[in-house]
Design an enzyme around this catalytic site. Structure first.
Site, short mmCIF file in Angstrom:
data_model
loop_
_atom_site.label_atom_id
_atom_site.label_comp_id
_atom_site.label_asym_id
_atom_site.label_seq_id
_atom_site.Cartn_x
_atom_site.Cartn_y
_atom_site.Cartn_z
N CYS A 113 0.84 -1.20 0.00
CA CYS A 113 0.00 0.00 0.00
C CYS A 113 0.88 1.26 0.00
CB CYS A 113 -0.99 -0.02 1.17
SG CYS A 113 -2.35 1.16 0.97
N HIS A 227 -3.72 -4.78 0.50
CA HIS A 227 -3.18 -5.17 1.81
C HIS A 227 -2.96 -6.69 1.86
CE1 HIS A 227 -3.15 -1.41 4.14
NE2 HIS A 227 -3.99 -1.03 3.19
N GLU A 229 -0.98 -8.22 3.68
CA GLU A 229 -0.71 -8.70 5.03
C GLU A 229 -1.96 -9.17 5.76
OE1 GLU A 229 -2.29 -4.68 6.05
OE2 GLU A 229 -1.25 -5.60 4.36
#
Length: 261
Positions: A113, A227, A229
């Site tokens: 990001c 994202h 993660e």
């Protein structure tokens, strides 16, 4: 064999309107630990207390996480606007110098990001503070309720929202073994003009740049706008990215002699 170490950049935050702290989301830490199989080590996104040489001498890779603050527009020749605050100029200065050092020295680098945006700016590219305002673009910001509040269900917020077409024979297509993927979307700012060494690896259906690599980088140097993660423990796309990052970490650790076994 000991685990490789990943430096995870911190973000400026103020607690109780008075205490300045550095923070990293736990999902970033868990993605590094559980999927890349490395030790996450947060470092301050503050250039005057974080020595890049010392940092890169202690870690096997760098993770540039997402963050609420926009990259300050003066880095790409645009005047700042109060509507696009907050900014985190300490992190900007830290990340932009660090990106160049990582690529030059062959230290694995993964930008998520804001991290992707920083990678683009580090190589001379520009950003737009509100991609949704460009003609033909979708709203890439996180889902909200009718009253304007952020949707309370993280599974809704981080749900896959659009397709990304991957560059044929590019780094992502080879790594993921497919031509297109679906990803989440939680950003306002995005790449406007790519930097000189920035390879456009993935483009959303509305033309937004979603994945990049750095041309001629000697090690892993990838960035994603989504994202990754959030769910790499279960999402096959994000899992593949963090596993590839982990493999690059171990290769670097062995190459510099930290783990000769």
């Amino acid at each position: 064999m000991t685990k490789p170490v990943v430096g995870v950049i911190g973000n400026a935050h103020v607690v109780n309107d008075r205490h300045n702290v550095q923070v990293v989301g736990q999902r970033n830490m868990r993605a590094v630990a559980e999927v890349a199989e490395a030790l996450p080590l947060m470092f301050a996104g503050i250039p005057d207390i974080t020595d890049i040489d010392a940092l890169l001498g202690a870690v096997d890779g760098i993770l540039l996480t997402g963050g609420r603050a926009n990259v300050h527009p003066t880095y790409f020749g645009v005047e700042p606007c109060a509507a696009h605050e907050p900014y985190d100029q300490d992190r900007d200065a830290m990340a932009l110098s660090l990106i160049e050092a990582c690529v030059e020295r062959g230290v694995p680098l993964f930008g998520i990001c804001r991290g992707l945006q920083e990678m683009n700016v580090a190589f001379g590219g520009s950003l737009h503070p509100e991609i949704r305002e460009l003609p033909g673009r979708m709203n890439h910001r996180m889902p909200r309720l009718e009253n304007g509040e952020v949707h309370p269900d993280p599974e809704v917020v981080f749900a896959d929202r659009h397709e990304v077409r991957l560059l044929a024979d590019g780094a992502f297509a080879k790594l993921l073994g497919c031509e297109s993927i679906r990803v989440n979307s939680l950003h306002g700012q995005g790449i406007l003009n790519p930097g000189k060494r920035v390879v456009l690896e993935g483009i959303a259906e509305d033309g937004t740049i979603e994945a990049i690599s750095i041309a001629d980088a000697p090690a892993f140097a990838l960035g994603v706008q989504w994202h990754a993660e959030y769910d790499p423990q279960t999402n096959p796309i994000n899992q593949a990215l963090f596993k590839a990052f982990g493999a690059a970490l171990r290769e670097h650790r062995h190459a510099v002699g930290r783990d000769p076994g």
